[in-house]
Design a protein around this motif. Structure first.
Motif, PDB file in Angstrom:
ATOM      1  N   LYS A 173       0.707  -1.247  -0.034  1.00  0.00           N
ATOM      2  CA  LYS A 173       0.054   0.085  -0.142  1.00  0.00           C
ATOM      3  C   LYS A 173       0.937   1.283   0.053  1.00  0.00           C
ATOM      4  CE  LYS A 173      -3.957  -2.173   0.432  1.00  0.00           C
ATOM      5  NZ  LYS A 173      -3.913  -3.353  -0.441  1.00  0.00           N
ATOM      6  N   GLU A 174       1.953   1.093   0.255  1.00  0.00           N
ATOM      7  CA  GLU A 174       3.098   2.242   0.257  1.00  0.00           C
ATOM      8  C   GLU A 174       4.351   1.828  -0.326  1.00  0.00           C
ATOM      9  OE1 GLU A 174       3.480   4.534   3.812  1.00  0.00           O
ATOM     10  OE2 GLU A 174       5.550   4.885   3.774  1.00  0.00           O
ATOM     11  N   VAL A 175       4.927   2.905  -1.401  1.00  0.00           N
ATOM     12  CA  VAL A 175       6.305   2.628  -1.822  1.00  0.00           C
ATOM     13  C   VAL A 175       7.048   3.991  -1.226  1.00  0.00           C
ATOM     14  CG1 VAL A 175       5.674   3.940  -3.978  1.00  0.00           C
ATOM     15  CG2 VAL A 175       7.447   2.453  -3.767  1.00  0.00           C
ATOM     16  N   VAL A 176       8.175   3.482  -0.769  1.00  0.00           N
ATOM     17  CA  VAL A 176       8.917   4.665  -0.241  1.00  0.00           C
ATOM     18  C   VAL A 176      10.200   4.851  -1.472  1.00  0.00           C
ATOM     19  CG1 VAL A 176      10.495   5.466   1.782  1.00  0.00           C
ATOM     20  CG2 VAL A 176       8.776   4.057   2.109  1.00  0.00           C
ATOM     21  N   LEU A 177      10.214   6.128  -1.989  1.00  0.00           N
ATOM     22  CA  LEU A 177      11.089   6.287  -2.962  1.00  0.00           C
ATOM     23  C   LEU A 177      12.504   6.961  -2.190  1.00  0.00           C
ATOM     24  CD1 LEU A 177       9.179   8.413  -5.680  1.00  0.00           C
ATOM     25  CD2 LEU A 177       9.583   5.880  -5.660  1.00  0.00           C
ATOM     26  N   SER A 178      13.650   5.972  -2.463  1.00  0.00           N
ATOM     27  CA  SER A 178      14.816   6.450  -1.605  1.00  0.00           C
ATOM     28  C   SER A 178      15.920   6.531  -2.639  1.00  0.00           C
ATOM     29  CB  SER A 178      14.940   5.373  -0.575  1.00  0.00           C
ATOM     30  OG  SER A 178      15.385   4.029  -1.399  1.00  0.00           O
ATOM     31  N   GLY A 179      16.958   6.862  -1.949  1.00  0.00           N
ATOM     32  CA  GLY A 179      18.376   7.111  -2.736  1.00  0.00           C
ATOM     33  C   GLY A 179      19.437   7.485  -1.901  1.00  0.00           C
ATOM     34  N   ILE A 180      20.500   7.713  -2.303  1.00  0.00           N
ATOM     35  CA  ILE A 180      21.796   8.235  -1.525  1.00  0.00           C
ATOM     36  C   ILE A 180      21.227   9.861  -1.284  1.00  0.00           C
ATOM     37  CG2 ILE A 180      24.126   8.652  -1.600  1.00  0.00           C
ATOM     38  CD1 ILE A 180      23.407   5.941  -0.620  1.00  0.00           C
ATOM     39  N   HIS A 181      21.198  10.349  -2.419  1.00  0.00           N
ATOM     40  CA  HIS A 181      20.789  11.597  -2.517  1.00  0.00           C
ATOM     41  C   HIS A 181      19.490  11.680  -3.577  1.00  0.00           C
ATOM     42  CE1 HIS A 181      22.379  16.110  -2.583  1.00  0.00           C
ATOM     43  NE2 HIS A 181      21.013  16.047  -2.779  1.00  0.00           N
ATOM     44  N   LEU A 182      18.282  11.495  -2.867  1.00  0.00           N
ATOM     45  CA  LEU A 182      17.110  11.488  -3.833  1.00  0.00           C
ATOM     46  C   LEU A 182      17.099  12.639  -4.856  1.00  0.00           C
ATOM     47  CD1 LEU A 182      14.491   9.675  -4.299  1.00  0.00           C
ATOM     48  CD2 LEU A 182      13.446  10.706  -2.538  1.00  0.00           C
ATOM     49  N   GLY A 183      17.173  13.825  -4.041  1.00  0.00           N
ATOM     50  CA  GLY A 183      16.934  15.132  -4.863  1.00  0.00           C
ATOM     51  C   GLY A 183      17.603  15.108  -6.085  1.00  0.00           C
ATOM     52  N   GLN A 184      18.736  14.154  -6.155  1.00  0.00           N
ATOM     53  CA  GLN A 184      19.896  14.535  -7.599  1.00  0.00           C
ATOM     54  C   GLN A 184      19.148  13.384  -8.590  1.00  0.00           C
ATOM     55  OE1 GLN A 184      23.632  14.253  -6.060  1.00  0.00           O
ATOM     56  NE2 GLN A 184      23.622  16.500  -5.290  1.00  0.00           N
ATOM     57  N   TYR A 185      18.033  12.760  -8.330  1.00  0.00           N
ATOM     58  CA  TYR A 185      17.591  11.837  -9.152  1.00  0.00           C
ATOM     59  C   TYR A 185      17.241  12.334 -10.807  1.00  0.00           C
ATOM     60  CZ  TYR A 185      14.225   8.769 -11.852  1.00  0.00           C
ATOM     61  OH  TYR A 185      13.730   8.005 -12.722  1.00  0.00           O
ATOM     62  N   GLY A 186      16.930  13.288 -10.746  1.00  0.00           N
ATOM     63  CA  GLY A 186      16.840  14.074 -12.062  1.00  0.00           C
ATOM     64  C   GLY A 186      15.409  15.008 -11.822  1.00  0.00           C
ATOM     65  N   ASN A 187      14.534  14.630 -12.752  1.00  0.00           N
ATOM     66  CA  ASN A 187      13.140  15.213 -12.647  1.00  0.00           C
ATOM     67  C   ASN A 187      12.234  14.263 -11.765  1.00  0.00           C
ATOM     68  OD1 ASN A 187      10.900  16.763 -12.685  1.00  0.00           O
ATOM     69  ND2 ASN A 187      11.236  17.347 -14.836  1.00  0.00           N
ATOM     70  N   LEU A 188      12.594  14.647 -10.271  1.00  0.00           N
ATOM     71  CA  LEU A 188      11.845  13.705  -9.550  1.00  0.00           C
ATOM     72  C   LEU A 188      10.294  14.159  -9.616  1.00  0.00           C
ATOM     73  CD1 LEU A 188      11.977  11.654  -7.038  1.00  0.00           C
ATOM     74  CD2 LEU A 188      12.452  13.757  -5.454  1.00  0.00           C
ATOM     75  N   THR A 189       9.774  15.305  -9.471  1.00  0.00           N
ATOM     76  CA  THR A 189       8.648  15.737  -9.754  1.00  0.00           C
ATOM     77  C   THR A 189       7.805  15.151 -10.793  1.00  0.00           C
ATOM     78  OG1 THR A 189       9.206  17.927  -8.853  1.00  0.00           O
ATOM     79  CG2 THR A 189       7.079  17.731  -9.925  1.00  0.00           C
ATOM     80  N   LYS A 190       8.473  15.055 -12.116  1.00  0.00           N
ATOM     81  CA  LYS A 190       7.794  14.549 -13.310  1.00  0.00           C
ATOM     82  C   LYS A 190       7.642  12.966 -12.860  1.00  0.00           C
ATOM     83  CE  LYS A 190       8.348  14.715 -18.187  1.00  0.00           C
ATOM     84  NZ  LYS A 190       9.541  14.618 -19.351  1.00  0.00           N
ATOM     85  N   LEU A 191       8.640  12.424 -12.331  1.00  0.00           N
ATOM     86  CA  LEU A 191       8.534  11.044 -12.059  1.00  0.00           C
ATOM     87  C   LEU A 191       7.299  10.558 -11.241  1.00  0.00           C
ATOM     88  CD1 LEU A 191       9.913   8.046 -12.099  1.00  0.00           C
ATOM     89  CD2 LEU A 191      10.911   8.714  -9.847  1.00  0.00           C
ATOM     90  N   ILE A 192       7.246  11.464 -10.238  1.00  0.00           N
ATOM     91  CA  ILE A 192       6.081  11.228  -9.123  1.00  0.00           C
ATOM     92  C   ILE A 192       4.598  11.463  -9.718  1.00  0.00           C
ATOM     93  CG2 ILE A 192       4.907  12.134  -7.159  1.00  0.00           C
ATOM     94  CD1 ILE A 192       7.657  12.818  -6.097  1.00  0.00           C
ATOM     95  N   GLU A 193       4.675  12.228 -10.578  1.00  0.00           N
ATOM     96  CA  GLU A 193       3.321  12.434 -11.610  1.00  0.00           C
ATOM     97  C   GLU A 193       3.150  11.353 -12.560  1.00  0.00           C
ATOM     98  OE1 GLU A 193       3.804  17.474 -11.896  1.00  0.00           O
ATOM     99  OE2 GLU A 193       4.587  16.174 -13.592  1.00  0.00           O
ATOM    100  N   GLY A 194       4.119  10.672 -12.924  1.00  0.00           N
ATOM    101  CA  GLY A 194       4.199   9.339 -13.781  1.00  0.00           C
ATOM    102  C   GLY A 194       3.725   8.267 -12.836  1.00  0.00           C
ATOM    103  N   ILE A 195       4.140   8.370 -11.878  1.00  0.00           N
ATOM    104  CA  ILE A 195       3.421   7.262 -10.773  1.00  0.00           C
ATOM    105  C   ILE A 195       2.212   7.468 -10.625  1.00  0.00           C
ATOM    106  CG2 ILE A 195       4.167   6.105  -8.512  1.00  0.00           C
ATOM    107  CD1 ILE A 195       6.807   6.844  -8.639  1.00  0.00           C
TER     108      ILE A 195
END
Ligand code: SF4
Length: 386
Positions: A151-173
């Motif tokens: 029921k929940e996904v946690v998007l994680s990373g060493i430095h998540l904010g440097q993923y690229g376009n995180l906002t666009k990715l979330i909109e896609g999800i």
């Protein structure tokens, strides 16, 4: 670790607890602090004691290859080669990493590496430049998690904010999956921009952000090579709370960084007192060999560091209690995580609060609405509502 587990399951391996004496044990090590180094070595020893073949991956093994090999491990899996290595693994029916996958939430690591250079941190050296998982692959993984009942996904990373376009990715999800909750692990303040806050209007985004401050003093922040000052940081935090008054905001803070005198520490205390954080994680500074900070001074004595850490932890506790109390009377959506005794369940809310409530017979991992009635021994309790 969640990806390793799901890759191994996908290849038909059975994941068992360490007490069941697995044939193979994969240990994901960390090297953020000296304590993490110590814990990484402990995990290797525990796995060796049950007679498992041990594979080690993660920062600690990257940085200490010789000493890890000397502990008698089977192999070290490089961070860059992790996927290929796991895909090629051939073991019997039992394999188990020591880090347990939480059954109620799917932790999806979508980014690795870091392009920043905080003066106390060894991670960029161990993990290399930032790189992110392909958006289509992320969405596919989230869809699979959803199909598996998470029921929940946690998007994680060493430095998540440097993923690229995180906002666009979330909109896609949000557009392409129906996963009920999406949580972001940790972001730097400059990465929480207006576009990202816009997607927080969608209630499937957990009402929770973790934004490390590290110090409340501008001189120390400069020495740490952090990319903000306190005025800017505070302005942005208040802006987030103005837009989302019920959001849970957490932070990390280091105490006893070289050069942190009384005045600098008191500045940190005052800033943390004034900002609307609902909890903070306090880390006494520990020197990492090979970092610029390891050559800085003057050092802060360990007794002083402990005293400062205690003051901040006490402050964190009082802020957390205040935040918990503010939730009494509200109805929160909770993911059921465990049964904790006769007829009692425990779970976590979208705004990152642990809540206990009477068992209504629903299975672990499900979402339930709970009306919060009070606080006891530091944990909120409530009753399920229809
Ligand atoms: S942002 Fe700073 S603390 Fe975080 S991983 Fe990168 S260098 Fe380390």
């Amino acid at each position: 670790m969640a990806e390793i587990e799901s890759a191994l399951r996908g290849r038909g391996h059975e994941i068992v607890p360490l007490k069941d004496k697995p044939e193979l044990c994969i240990i994901n090590t960390c090297s953020v602090t000296s304590k993490s180094d110590y814990e990484s070595r402990q995990m290797i020893r525990r796995a060796k004691r049950v007679g498992a073949k041990v594979l080690v991956t993660g920062c600690y093994s990257e940085l200490n290859k010789d000493s890890v090999r000397a502990m008698g491990v089977e192999d070290i899996i490089s961070n860059l080669n992790k996927d290929n290595y796991i895909n090629g693994l051939s073991v019997g029916s039992k394999s188990k990493g020591l880090s347990l996958l939480e059954k109620s939430r799917y932790i999806l690591k979508i980014q690795d590496g870091c392009n920043s250079s905080c003066s106390y941190c060894i991670i960029p050296k161990a993990r290399g430049r930032s790189r992110g998982m392909e958006p289509s692959k992320v969405i596919e993984r989230v869809r699979l998690a959803e199909e598996a009942g998470y029921k929940e996904v946690v998007l994680s990373g060493i430095h998540l904010g440097q993923y690229g376009n995180l906002t666009k990715l979330i909109e896609g999800i949000l557009r392409e999956t129906n996963i009920p909750r999406i949580r972001l692990s940790s972001l730097e303040i400059g990465e929480v921009d207006d576009a990202l806050l816009e997607v927080f209007k969608e209630s499937r985004l957990c009402r929770h952000l973790h934004i490390p401050i590290q110090s409340g003093d501008d001189t120390i922040l400069r020495a740490m090579n952090r990319r903000y000052n306190i005025e800017e940081f505070s302005k942005r935090i208040f802006n987030i709370v103005k837009r989302f008054p019920d959001i849970a905001l957490g932070t990390d803070v280091i105490v006893g960084f070289p050069g942190e005198g009384e005045e600098e520490f008191e500045n940190t205390y005052r800033v943390l007192e004034s900002l609307p954080f609902s909890y903070f994680h306090v880390f006494p500074y520990s020197q990492r060999k090979g970092t610029p900070a390891s050559k800085m001074g003057p050092e802060v004595g360990s007794r002083e560091k402990s005293l400062r850490a205690k003051r901040l932890r006490d402050l964190s506790l009082s802020k957390k209690t205040r935040y918990q109390m503010s939730q009494i009377g509200r109805t929160l959506d909770i993911i059921i995580e465990e049964r904790v005794g006769s007829g009692i369940c425990r779970g976590t809310s979208s705004n990152y609060l642990k809540v206990q409530f009477p068992d209504s017979g629903m299975s672990i991992g499900n979402l339930i609405l709970v009306r919060i009635e009070g606080l006891s021994d530091g944990v909120l309790f409530g009753v399920p509502v229809n």
